[in-house]
Write an enzyme that holds these catalytic residues in place. Sequence first.
Site, PDB file in Angstrom:
ATOM      1  N   LYS A  54      40.371  41.094  24.957  1.00 46.89           N
ATOM      2  CA  LYS A  54      40.093  41.425  26.358  1.00 46.89           C
ATOM      3  C   LYS A  54      41.396  41.663  27.110  1.00 46.89           C
ATOM      4  O   LYS A  54      41.533  42.616  27.873  1.00 46.89           O
ATOM      5  CB  LYS A  54      39.298  40.291  27.022  1.00 46.89           C
ATOM      6  CG  LYS A  54      37.824  40.293  26.632  1.00 46.89           C
ATOM      7  CD  LYS A  54      37.115  38.997  27.014  1.00 46.89           C
ATOM      8  CE  LYS A  54      35.702  39.005  26.433  1.00 46.89           C
ATOM      9  NZ  LYS A  54      35.043  37.706  26.480  1.00 46.89           N
ATOM     10  N   ASP A  88      31.619  39.015  34.878  1.00 45.55           N
ATOM     11  CA  ASP A  88      30.814  38.717  33.693  1.00 45.55           C
ATOM     12  C   ASP A  88      29.320  38.692  34.065  1.00 45.55           C
ATOM     13  O   ASP A  88      28.460  38.664  33.189  1.00 45.55           O
ATOM     14  CB  ASP A  88      31.236  37.340  33.168  1.00 45.55           C
ATOM     15  CG  ASP A  88      31.141  37.236  31.663  1.00 45.55           C
ATOM     16  OD1 ASP A  88      31.075  38.281  31.002  1.00 45.55           O
ATOM     17  OD2 ASP A  88      31.143  36.099  31.159  1.00 45.55           O
ATOM     18  N   GLN A 126      35.467  32.126  29.357  1.00 42.06           N
ATOM     19  CA  GLN A 126      34.960  32.364  27.995  1.00 42.06           C
ATOM     20  C   GLN A 126      33.993  31.261  27.597  1.00 42.06           C
ATOM     21  O   GLN A 126      34.299  30.071  27.730  1.00 42.06           O
ATOM     22  CB  GLN A 126      36.139  32.444  27.014  1.00 42.06           C
ATOM     23  CG  GLN A 126      35.757  32.806  25.602  1.00 42.06           C
ATOM     24  CD  GLN A 126      35.219  34.232  25.444  1.00 42.06           C
ATOM     25  OE1 GLN A 126      35.604  35.140  26.165  1.00 42.06           O
ATOM     26  NE2 GLN A 126      34.316  34.411  24.508  1.00 42.06           N
TER      27      GLN A 126
HETATM   28  N1  GUN Z   1      31.340  34.531  24.670  1.00 41.71           N
HETATM   29  C1  GUN Z   1      30.852  35.515  23.867  1.00 41.71           C
HETATM   30  N2  GUN Z   1      30.532  36.595  24.599  1.00 41.71           N
HETATM   31  C2  GUN Z   1      30.816  36.301  25.875  1.00 41.71           C
HETATM   32  C3  GUN Z   1      30.691  37.029  27.104  1.00 41.71           C
HETATM   33  O1  GUN Z   1      30.260  38.179  27.168  1.00 41.71           O
HETATM   34  N3  GUN Z   1      31.103  36.368  28.213  1.00 41.71           N
HETATM   35  C4  GUN Z   1      31.582  35.105  28.165  1.00 41.71           C
HETATM   36  N4  GUN Z   1      31.950  34.556  29.307  1.00 41.71           N
HETATM   37  N5  GUN Z   1      31.703  34.404  27.068  1.00 41.71           N
HETATM   38  C5  GUN Z   1      31.319  35.013  25.927  1.00 41.71           C
END
Ligand code: GUN
Length: 301
Positions: A54, A121, A98
Amino acid sequence: MAAMILSGTDLAAEIRAEVADGVVEMQEKHGVTPGLAVVLVGDDPASAVYVRNKRRACEQAGLFSDAAYLPSTAAEDEILANVRRFNEDPRVHGILVQLPLPGGINRHRVIEAINTDKDVDGIHPYNLGKLLQGRPVFAPCTPSGVVELLLRNGHDPEGANVAICGRSEIVGKPLAALLMQRTRGGNATVTVCHTRTRDLAEVTRSADIVVAAIGQPQAITADMVKEGAVVIDVGINRVPDPSARRGYRLVGDVEFESVSRKAAAITPVPGGVGPMTIAMLLRNTLTAARINIHPELAEGH
Ligand code: GUN
């Protein structure tokens, strides 16, 4: 007949290039660089890979990127303090915590601490509520990546029977809401399957589009899919493979070999939905920065 491979890698590159253009435009017009901050708690190796990807994608698209890396022993207050720090930071337009968070941490409290205007998100209850009402500002990234993959490959879900396998908070449930919307990318007839579904194969066999988001390697097999279906694989599972350099390989929730001989189109793993999630995150961050400058853009939503 062999299925068409829906490459998320290629489409995500296209979207990231669109975001990069938007970033340049914003810098020229407003002197503002959109920024994303990521909070990673603990040392889950898969999460560390996602966060690294990311941040790299942010930098390549010209976004500002910041991160807080906290140990798995971090107290909830420390996590909350970092979220609040990013809430206050004017360089940061989007915040991603995350998931999963280590045991003992109340994830709802952490997610609810995110400023809703920075919740790129789309997982704060406020933004999920708006999504359910059909007026999303930030939709969760993996579900919007799935819809984008379908649309840009000519598989408009309108009128289609879609079977979503998995009812998670960040994929299954919000994807159902997106696909049910009255707008483009929606208007599907959605069935959400889960561990208590009586006959999963019966449901998936009647679907025009099958989305696998179960978290079980190769759980969807060819006998569960109808001829000519579109199959979207959200799963990323590590399975032991002594012949691989790292000792494991990545497989999806779909048995790719057999299903790809029956489906009309299928996403690979890796290189399918995964890169799309990141592209949508960058797009949401650009949107957040735009709304910060022009709040009227969020009006009516
Ligand atoms: N863990 C795996 N995929 C995601 C996501 O799209 N957002 C977040 N915050 N954590 C994740």
